[in-house]
Design a protein around this motif. Structure first.
Motif, short mmCIF file in Angstrom:
data_model
loop_
_atom_site.label_atom_id
_atom_site.label_comp_id
_atom_site.label_asym_id
_atom_site.label_seq_id
_atom_site.Cartn_x
_atom_site.Cartn_y
_atom_site.Cartn_z
N MET A 85 0.86 -1.32 -0.01
CA MET A 85 0.00 -0.10 0.01
C MET A 85 0.71 0.99 0.01
O MET A 85 1.72 1.30 0.74
N ALA A 86 0.68 2.07 -1.03
CA ALA A 86 1.54 3.36 -1.02
C ALA A 86 0.72 4.58 -0.46
O ALA A 86 -0.35 4.34 -0.07
N LEU A 87 1.64 5.49 -0.08
CA LEU A 87 1.17 6.74 0.46
C LEU A 87 0.92 7.88 -0.66
O LEU A 87 2.10 8.18 -1.17
N VAL A 88 -0.08 8.29 -1.21
CA VAL A 88 0.03 9.24 -2.13
C VAL A 88 -0.72 10.63 -1.75
O VAL A 88 -1.56 10.82 -1.11
N VAL A 89 0.12 11.65 -2.08
CA VAL A 89 -0.38 12.95 -1.88
C VAL A 89 -0.79 13.65 -2.99
O VAL A 89 0.16 13.49 -4.07
N CYS A 119 4.21 12.64 -4.80
CA CYS A 119 3.20 13.63 -4.69
C CYS A 119 2.89 13.97 -6.01
O CYS A 119 3.56 14.43 -7.12
N GLU A 120 1.61 13.82 -6.30
CA GLU A 120 0.91 14.12 -7.48
C GLU A 120 0.33 15.59 -7.88
O GLU A 120 -0.31 15.85 -6.87
N TYR A 162 12.18 22.24 -2.77
CA TYR A 162 11.76 21.48 -1.71
C TYR A 162 11.57 19.93 -2.00
O TYR A 162 12.39 19.02 -1.31
N ALA A 163 11.30 19.62 -3.10
CA ALA A 163 11.09 18.16 -3.47
C ALA A 163 12.65 17.61 -3.69
O ALA A 163 12.73 16.49 -3.27
N ARG A 164 13.26 18.48 -3.96
CA ARG A 164 14.58 18.00 -4.33
C ARG A 164 15.50 17.59 -3.08
O ARG A 164 16.09 16.75 -2.90
N ILE A 222 7.84 13.71 -7.86
CA ILE A 222 6.56 14.65 -8.21
C ILE A 222 6.09 14.07 -9.39
O ILE A 222 6.93 13.80 -10.44
N HIS A 223 4.97 13.93 -9.47
CA HIS A 223 4.10 13.43 -10.66
C HIS A 223 3.16 14.46 -11.35
O HIS A 223 2.16 14.60 -10.63
#
Lengths: 421, 421
Positions: free
Chosen positions: B1-5, B170-171, B219-221, B227-228
């Motif tokens: 199970m994944a955690l998707v934002v 993070c979509e 921030y993501a880096r 990020i998608h």
């Protein structure tokens, strides 16, 4: 230097111009040397617009999310008023209900205030700031979720803050000049009252006077907060609600005013077997649907049939639910039928002096008889008489009673556009 | 199970119908077995409407109150999405930025995230709920006041939550299909990129690609959050931003894409005495007005006059302030005049492979020369070439470069209405 809590309703904040006018009044109060805490409702139609959006995405929206949604309205109006104050050169800080320490139960949509811990408000006041608090909202003690207080919630927020801060007065700004001896739209010579006791105001509010909500007056009475009900559109003094009947001078006018209520309906349960416990079952059934009932009448039972009728009144909005609940126990209890009548109205006479003046009930009933109004139910408290009548005769009844007790003033009442809320 | 934002922008939430569609996608993600955290921007024009109201009551509204006002927008959209999810039979809980533990600096209007402590979010996820968090907002560590994060703030909220929750992805849902090799409205055969490194995306964003804001990519880096970027209106995969250039296979396409920017203006300080410290004074003067500059060019000084020209670019919105500041020091520094030119455009080529491929600059300049485009300033990084040209030639330059590096795809790009933001 006094500490004044002011509350402004949504119609006083409907447009940018009205917000500026409210800001001027707030700044004037500050400049007169007072500490000022202000509670604002949401602007004009904001709440209705949000409710409409909610209904579009979910016909039965969850209460928790509904409260998160609706509380945005007061954040908007409060921050705008703070900006308008700052444009006048004064310092203002707005706080959400949660930030202001308004702690409530967790019943979304109609939470009750448990405690107010206004340390941030006090701190801002100490710095000389004008403080704005979003009305109608708080934070649940148990779940830390955002809650709303239900109808009249902003008035209650203002009174609760005034109590917690030990304020000198809680001013409730509205679109009428104060509390009147009757609705001025029905009785043109209705008189504005300078002062009313908590008990009288409670009876007036419970009898349909809309200027203040019952729970706000209850809160003020419990903590001894004087309420000053006054107009947003004038600087004239309004009506002060304070003190108890015991403090009244003997020569105090015996009657406060006439209130009326069009929001109720009448339910009659016909042919109820007159045996112990049956009436109790009927009222328990209604209570279990969380519906409050108001007036009750049980006919003397017929000695022939051993059956009786039970009549009670409730809010029209609860009518269908109550009738459906009663229909479910009809066979079990053995009554004949349930009648529903929403063409009724209630007229009440309220006055602290009533206790010590015999003959008030007689004068009241004579005044109605003289204009041909038939009484369907009568109900009294120590300082109130209420009767249920046909709704078509309500205005005439209000006028007849107002005149019979000589409640009129010398000048015509001022009625503002929009005071029909 | 994944955690998707997942993050949804304002145009995806413009109406009740769009909110319902977003809710369907969220519930589908949950039903596919994922834990889901959703960040929503304010609905459509809400922010603009609130800004307009603010301006009506105060032309220079205080930042603290502005943040209190604007954050209402995200509360509204988040609670509505929660309601729409609940209408589909799933459990959702919405939280304000403060409730979700988004801790920021206290610079109102452009606060930076210091920390995210999402204990309430985690708790709700553990109960199986879908969690909604209001984007763009937080609470100041020092003052406990409500703050906003400025432009692109909701994207940053999503990435910061994904980092704090250690999410798998993070979509970012938007109105384009992903990141393209050039703006498809200018280059019809622009190719959607399947994958881009953080460094490339940073250079693209800094060069004017609007699909992701710079600080969100930074921030993501920093936290390694993939990020998608994908479309709210289709289920096709978009562009994944992840990994560093070091991880790229050798055969990776050497060029990512062409970005352009119409938001800059050019300032030229003419006749500057070529002595030590004068250029520094000029740049310090601009920096003291809190204005960022982008490209810089200092001409070789004339041996006859001992004077030079200094040229730099900045955001058009900052132009007047910078020019005024420079005019103030003209006499003191002894330069001739300040020229301001806002008819310029910037075109950039970005690609990790550029480092190891000589000749890219030559091909780039040849392509521009071939269509008659004159280069005014040139500026390079390890993986980017940017030039300043006339704004009227910008589209043509973008097409020429895109073609010279053979970046086109086989199918025409999909452009949605409203992707012009």
């Amino acid at each position: 230097m006094a500490l004044v809590v002011q509350k402004y309703g949504g119609s006083s904040l409907e447009t940018a111009d009205r917000i500026k006018r409210v800001a001027e009044r707030i700044v004037a109060t500050r400049k007169a040397g007072n500490d000022v805490v202000v509670v604002c409702s949401a602007m004009g139609d904001t709440t209705d617009e949000l409710l409409d959006l909610a209904k579009q995405v979910n016909p039965v929206p969850p209460g928790r999310e509904m409260d998160m949604l609706l509380t945005a309205g007061e954040r908007i109006s409060n921050s705008l008023v703070a900006m308008a104050i700052s444009a006048l050169g004064a310092e203002a800080r707005s706080f959400s209900g949660s930030q202001a320490g308004v702690i409530t139960t967790s019943t979304h949509g109609k939470a009750r205030i448990i405690d107010v811990t206004p340390s941030r408000v006090r701190e801002a006041l100490d710095k000389g700031h004008i403080v704005l608090v979003a009305g109608f909202q708080g934070v649940s003690q148990d779940t830390k979720d955002i809650t709303t207080l239900g109808r009249g919630g902003s008035d209650t927020t203002a009174v609760a803050l005034a109590a917690a801060l030990n304020a000198d007065v809680c001013e409730i700004y509205t679109d009428v000049d104060g509390v009147y001896s009757a609705d001025p739209r029905i009785v043109p010579d209705a008189k504005k009252l300078d002062r009313v006791t908590y008990e009288e105001m409670l009876e007036m509010a419970a009898s349909g006077a809309k200027v203040l909500m019952l729970r706000c007056v209850e809160y003020a009475r419990r903590y001894g907060v004087p309420i000053h009900v006054r107009s947003s559109y004038s600087t004239k003094p309004g009506t002060v609600v304070s003190g108890s009947m015991e403090d009244l001078p003997v020569e105090q006018a015996m009657i406060t005013g006439v209130a009326h209520d069009r929001s109720e309906a009448k339910v009659t349960v016909v042919g109820v077997p007159d045996t112990a416990g049956v009436a109790a079952r009927i009222f328990r059934t209604v209570a279990d649907t969380e519906i409050d009932i108001d007036m009750v009448l049980q006919n003397v039972s017929s000695t022939v049939s051993g059956k009786t009728d039970i009549t009670f009144t409730l809010s029209k909005s609860n009518g269908p639910t109550a009738v459906a609940a009663l229909e479910k126990i009809r066979e079990e209890l053995g009554f004949t039928q349930v009648l529903y009548d929403d063409h009724v109205g209630k007229v009440s006479l309220v006055g602290a002096g009533m206790r010590s003046h015999p003959g008030v009930t007689a004068t009241f009933c004579e005044a109605l008889a003289k204009v041909g109004v038939n009484i369907e139910i009568i109900n009294t408290s120590e300082i109130r008489i209420s009767v249920l009548i046909r709704d078509t005769q309500l205005d005439e009844a209000v006028r007849a009673i107002h005149e019979a007790f000589e409640l009129g003033g010398d000048e015509a009442a001022v009625v503002y556009a929009g005071s029909g809320r």
